[in-house]
Write a protein that holds these residues in place. Structure first.
Motif, PDB file in Angstrom:
ATOM      1  N   ALA A   1     141.735 -84.004  71.746  1.00 41.18           N
ATOM      2  CA  ALA A   1     142.840 -85.091  71.426  1.00 41.18           C
ATOM      3  C   ALA A   1     143.526 -85.388  72.820  1.00 41.18           C
ATOM      4  N   ALA A   2     143.594 -84.533  73.658  1.00 41.40           N
ATOM      5  CA  ALA A   2     144.279 -84.747  74.742  1.00 41.40           C
ATOM      6  C   ALA A   2     143.562 -85.542  75.805  1.00 41.40           C
ATOM      7  N   VAL A   3     142.367 -85.426  75.817  1.00 40.45           N
ATOM      8  CA  VAL A   3     141.359 -86.368  76.810  1.00 40.45           C
ATOM      9  C   VAL A   3     141.463 -87.748  76.346  1.00 40.45           C
ATOM     10  N   VAL A   4     141.445 -87.948  74.997  1.00 38.08           N
ATOM     11  CA  VAL A   4     141.486 -89.353  74.369  1.00 38.08           C
ATOM     12  C   VAL A   4     142.941 -90.090  74.531  1.00 38.08           C
ATOM     13  N   ARG A   5     143.977 -89.120  74.608  1.00 41.45           N
ATOM     14  CA  ARG A   5     145.242 -89.719  75.089  1.00 41.45           C
ATOM     15  C   ARG A   5     145.122 -90.301  76.544  1.00 41.45           C
ATOM     16  N   ARG A   6     144.623 -89.450  77.200  1.00 33.74           N
ATOM     17  CA  ARG A   6     144.595 -89.999  78.648  1.00 33.74           C
ATOM     18  C   ARG A   6     143.725 -91.463  78.922  1.00 33.74           C
ATOM     19  N   VAL A   7     142.552 -91.287  78.136  1.00 37.29           N
ATOM     20  CA  VAL A   7     141.942 -92.320  78.291  1.00 37.29           C
ATOM     21  C   VAL A   7     142.535 -93.603  77.590  1.00 37.29           C
TER      22      VAL A   7
END
Length: 348
Positions: A150-156
């Motif tokens: 989930a965290a990497v998607v928030r950054r993207v």
């Protein structure tokens, strides 16, 4: 953990009216029409746009690979991640071709990528344990993996991206996906099982025996997260978290082949609303994928006999999304073009 809104259907009639009044026979653009309708609803607009497409490839090793269920040795996972970094894999080619930003994520590979800053470090552990003998991961490890995805998607998403695909690399992950499909669909294991990277008949029989034993070992588990921790993989769990987060953020979610669809199946056990945000890019050549798509009532865009993974189906299907949005936004209507519509038959 996630809050995914069901699609608001208020705009549905207006989007359909716009599609139906383009200068074409009714329904003549087939799946492109339903795709445009879906994207319009996801974005809640009559003029959708696709911005900064990203593809995330999650890589991890699997303890089950030590049981001889794959044609390739476990070290191939690490070697293939290096190939991604060196831009030599199919997914590199297809992402370049279609203007998609590719991110490579170490979700749990048995090896260090410290000297390769292009690899995003989200390693939960250097591979899972063999689920033939014990759960693949602990509950806390599973929760960490879900949040990492989930965290990497928030950054993207912070870059302006609103369309996301997920790919994977992990020797042994067709075995994990097979057991997830078996447990979450209730289909017999034999209907979920396939040859993966190209097993011969004897190797397939061995894989079937291993997975039958593993399924029995963990048959007492029923909670979705417990099943996912027992027979999943770190890349599968991170993909599930990524898909859930993307749906929460109102992104279009591109679903690749058998492994990615199994990750989505697990995600949907937690939040069924995620499915409305998903575009199923292709039907792979892995034996269980057609049955899994049927279970999800999904109609894939492509059927090319692919069985590579890596998110390749997402990258290949993406131009169809561009075409769907393009015709909706740019194609003339009968009224604007001054073209007469087909006559409606008179009632008898």
């Amino acid at each position: 953990m996630f809050s995914i809104r069901p699609l608001n259907l208020t705009l549905a009639p207006e989007i359909q009216h716009k599609i139906d009044h383009k200068t074409k026979p009714l329904g003549s653009l087939g799946q492109l029409e339903s795709l445009a309708w879906q994207i319009g609803l996801i974005q809640q607009t009559l003029t959708p746009e696709l911005r900064r497409p990203h593809l995330l490839v999650f890589a991890a090793d699997h303890g089950i690979a030590r049981e001889g269920v794959s044609k390739y040795p476990p070290e191939v996972t690490y070697q293939m991640v290096l190939n991604f970094v060196q831009e030599g894999a199919a997914i590199n080619v297809f992402c370049r071709q279609n203007g998609i930003t590719l991110n490579i994520i170490d979700a749990g590979v048995a090896g260090s990528f410290a000297e390769y800053p292009a690899v995003i470090d989200q390693k939960i552990a250097p591979g899972t344990r063999s689920f033939l003998h014990e759960p693949a991961m602990t509950g806390p490890e599973c929760a960490r993996a879900l949040e990492a995805g989930a965290a990497v998607v928030r950054r993207v998403a912070a870059t302006g991206c609103n369309v996301l695909g997920c790919g994977e690399m992990g020797i042994g992950n067709t075995s994990a996906a097979t057991l997830l499909m078996h447990r979450f669909t209730g289909l017999p294991l034999a209907e979920c099982l396939g040859r993966g990277t190209g097993l011969d008949d004897a190797q397939l029989r061995h894989k079937a025996a291993v997975l039958t034993t593993a399924a029995a070992t963990h048959a007492h588990l029923t909670a979705p997260l417990a099943v996912l921790a027992a027979v999943g993989g770190f890349e599968l769990v991170q993909m599930a978290g990524a898909m859930l987060q993307a749906a929460e953020l109102g992104m279009v979610v591109l679903v690749d082949g058998f492994i990615a669809t199994a990750a989505l199946l697990a995600a949907a056990q937690l939040h069924p609303e995620v499915l409305a945000y998903c575009v199923f890019c292709h039907q792979s050549d892995e034996a269980g994928h057609a049955r899994l798509l049927a279970h999800l009532q999904a109609k894939p865009l492509l059927q090319l006999g692919l069985r590579l993974g890596e998110g390749t189906g997402c990258a290949l299907a993406y131009p169809l999304l561009v075409s769907a949005v393009g015709f909706l936004n740019e194609m003339a209507s009968f009224e604007s073009a001054g073209v007469s519509q087909a006559a409606t038959p008179a009632a008898s």
